[in-house]
Design an enzyme around this catalytic site. Structure first.
Site, short mmCIF file in Angstrom:
data_model
loop_
_atom_site.label_atom_id
_atom_site.label_comp_id
_atom_site.label_asym_id
_atom_site.label_seq_id
_atom_site.Cartn_x
_atom_site.Cartn_y
_atom_site.Cartn_z
CG PHE A 249 -1.41 -24.69 77.12
CD1 PHE A 249 -2.27 -25.59 76.51
CD2 PHE A 249 -1.78 -24.12 78.33
CE1 PHE A 249 -3.49 -25.90 77.07
CE2 PHE A 249 -3.00 -24.42 78.91
CZ PHE A 249 -3.86 -25.31 78.27
CG ASP B 115 4.93 -21.44 77.45
OD1 ASP B 115 5.48 -22.45 77.95
OD2 ASP B 115 4.63 -20.44 78.13
CG ASP C 47 0.04 -24.54 81.06
OD1 ASP C 47 1.02 -24.81 80.37
OD2 ASP C 47 -0.52 -23.43 81.02
N1 LIG Z 1 1.95 -22.55 78.99
C1 LIG Z 1 1.33 -21.40 78.91
N2 LIG Z 1 1.81 -20.43 78.12
C2 LIG Z 1 1.15 -19.26 78.07
C3 LIG Z 1 0.01 -19.00 78.81
C4 LIG Z 1 -0.39 -17.69 78.50
C5 LIG Z 1 -1.52 -16.90 79.06
N3 LIG Z 1 -2.64 -17.64 79.46
C6 LIG Z 1 -3.62 -16.87 80.12
C7 LIG Z 1 -4.85 -17.58 80.38
C8 LIG Z 1 -5.30 -17.36 81.64
C9 LIG Z 1 -4.27 -16.80 82.46
O1 LIG Z 1 -4.72 -15.88 83.39
C10 LIG Z 1 -3.22 -16.36 81.46
O2 LIG Z 1 -3.17 -14.98 81.30
C11 LIG Z 1 0.52 -17.20 77.58
N4 LIG Z 1 1.44 -18.15 77.34
C12 LIG Z 1 2.68 -18.09 76.56
O3 LIG Z 1 3.67 -17.46 77.36
C13 LIG Z 1 4.62 -16.80 76.51
C14 LIG Z 1 4.59 -15.32 76.78
O4 LIG Z 1 5.37 -15.00 77.86
P1 LIG Z 1 5.85 -13.47 78.07
O5 LIG Z 1 6.70 -13.13 76.87
O6 LIG Z 1 6.59 -13.48 79.39
O7 LIG Z 1 4.57 -12.64 78.12
C15 LIG Z 1 4.14 -17.06 75.07
O8 LIG Z 1 4.74 -18.23 74.57
C16 LIG Z 1 2.65 -17.25 75.30
O9 LIG Z 1 2.05 -17.93 74.22
C17 LIG Z 1 -0.50 -20.02 79.68
O10 LIG Z 1 -1.49 -19.91 80.38
N5 LIG Z 1 0.21 -21.19 79.68
#
Ligand SMILES: Nc1nc2c(c(CN[C@H]3C=C[C@H](O)[C@@H]3O)cn2[C@@H]2O[C@H](COP(=O)(O)O)[C@@H](O)[C@H]2O)c(=O)[nH]1
Length: 306
Positions: free
Chosen positions: A213, A215, A283
């Site tokens: 994903f 991000d 990821d």
């Molecule tokens: N690639 C990727 N990006 C992810 C996630 C997740 C959360 N996934 C949940 C699902 C199960 C787990 O236990 C996780 O809790 C959020 N994000 C992204 O991160 C950024 C936020 O960062 P900060 O501002 O530091 O909180 C924002 O772009 C957000 O969209 C992921 O899994 N993969």
């Protein structure tokens, strides 16, 4: 998802600011020879889950709003996940389709237990309305109906979500080519798979088709690991916290090269180390490393997509 893979590879082979470093990928793969880090979905314990359709509604609302936290240095994804969980526990009808269409900015803040204006608050309000409206119009108000209509295919789910909900259409044009990234649509499928442990609403025969994903956390982790290399001008922009425009070459390269690099990592793990792993699993590992590193400098782009 083939479009995501193919267009990311195309960007990677035409990139001017970001390079995917194959020897960096091999080094990371080598370090995983003995054990591949496995991170449990919801290792933080912040998500709502009751094993039923309300959890699907929760995850869809969550991923409709899962973007752009950084402009407020105190706000993180955890606030969103935990805030929405508390709101739902408090009032089981909080995410009914008709209610979703009426939330105002201040009400959304209250829902998240956040006192300050949210980043891109107007867009968040518009998108939550869109979710309520389209769920009501096409899926009897229920995200579970949307998932039921995908025939246990994650690729079909992503196609349906992007077809019905314009806010999830995370694609762009790079050097004249259409590039598909679909971060929030894909993470919705992955969240279902993770939360329901591959069963019930989380059963997908093609979960392997989902990419990472794209991000703002994972690209920064890949750069730290030596998997991505930046041009000096891009490295300086990230270090200085200069905003990078949505749709700029730099921004698209950061995201697309991350997708390509994780696909390559998966390929190297399979071919050279003999281990099969999903991009979703890679990821979650990379993301969890990133969010536990407070000094990590990530790129700053105002975007509704991630
Ligand atoms: N690639 C990727 N990006 C992810 C996630 C997740 C959360 N996934 C949940 C699902 C199960 C787990 O236990 C996780 O809790 C959020 N994000 C992204 O991160 C950024 C936020 O960062 P900060 O501002 O530091 O909180 C924002 O772009 C957000 O969209 C992921 O899994 N993969």
């Amino acid at each position: 998802m083939e479009e995501v893979r193919a267009s990311s590879e195309w960007v990677s082979s035409h990139a001017s600011h970001v390079t995917v470093n194959l020897s960096g990928i091999e080094k990371v793969a080598e370090s995983m020879k003995n054990s591949i880090p496995k991170v449990e979905w919801d290792y933080e314990g912040i998500h709502y889950f009751d094993n039923g359709p309300l959890s699907v509604q929760y995850l869809f609302v969550l991923d409709a709003l899962n973007f752009c936290f950084w402009p407020d240095k105190d706000l993180t994804y955890d606030h969103l996940a935990a805030g929405l969980k508390a709101a739902l526990q408090d009032d089981k009808s909080a995410f009914d389709a008709d209610r979703l269409q009426t939330y105002t900015g201040p009400e959304l803040r209250k829902l998240l237990n956040w006192t300050k204006p949210l980043p891109l608050e107007d867009e968040r309000v518009r998108l939550i309305h869109e979710v309520g409206f389209e769920l009501e119009r096409s899926f009897e108000g229920k995200a579970s109906k949307l998932v039921e209509s995908c025939g246990k295919s994650a690729a079909k789910l992503v196609a349906l979500v992007t077809q019905f909900f314009p806010g999830f259409r995370d694609h762009t044009v790079y050097k004249g080519h259409q590039v598909f990234l679909y971060k929030r649509a894909q993470i919705f499928a992955a969240d279902l798979w993770g939360a329901f442990k591959g069963e019930s609403y989380g059963e997908f025969h093609d979960i392997g088709s989902i990419t990472m994903f794209a991000d703002y956390i994972v690209p920064a982790v890949l750069q730290q690991l030596g998997v991505l290399r930046y041009s000096s001008s891009l490295a300086n922009m990230i270090e200085d916290g200069t905003e990078i425009c949505s749709g700029s070459e730099e921004e698209i390269e950061l995201r697309a090269c991350s997708i390509y690099a994780v696909e390559k990592m998966r390929e190297v793990l399979h071919k050279k180390i003999g281990k099969q792993v999903l991009s979703v699993e890679l990821d979650l590992w990379l993301w969890s490393v990133g969010v536990q590193c407070p000094s990590l400098q990530h790129h700053r782009t105002l975007s509704i997509y991630y």
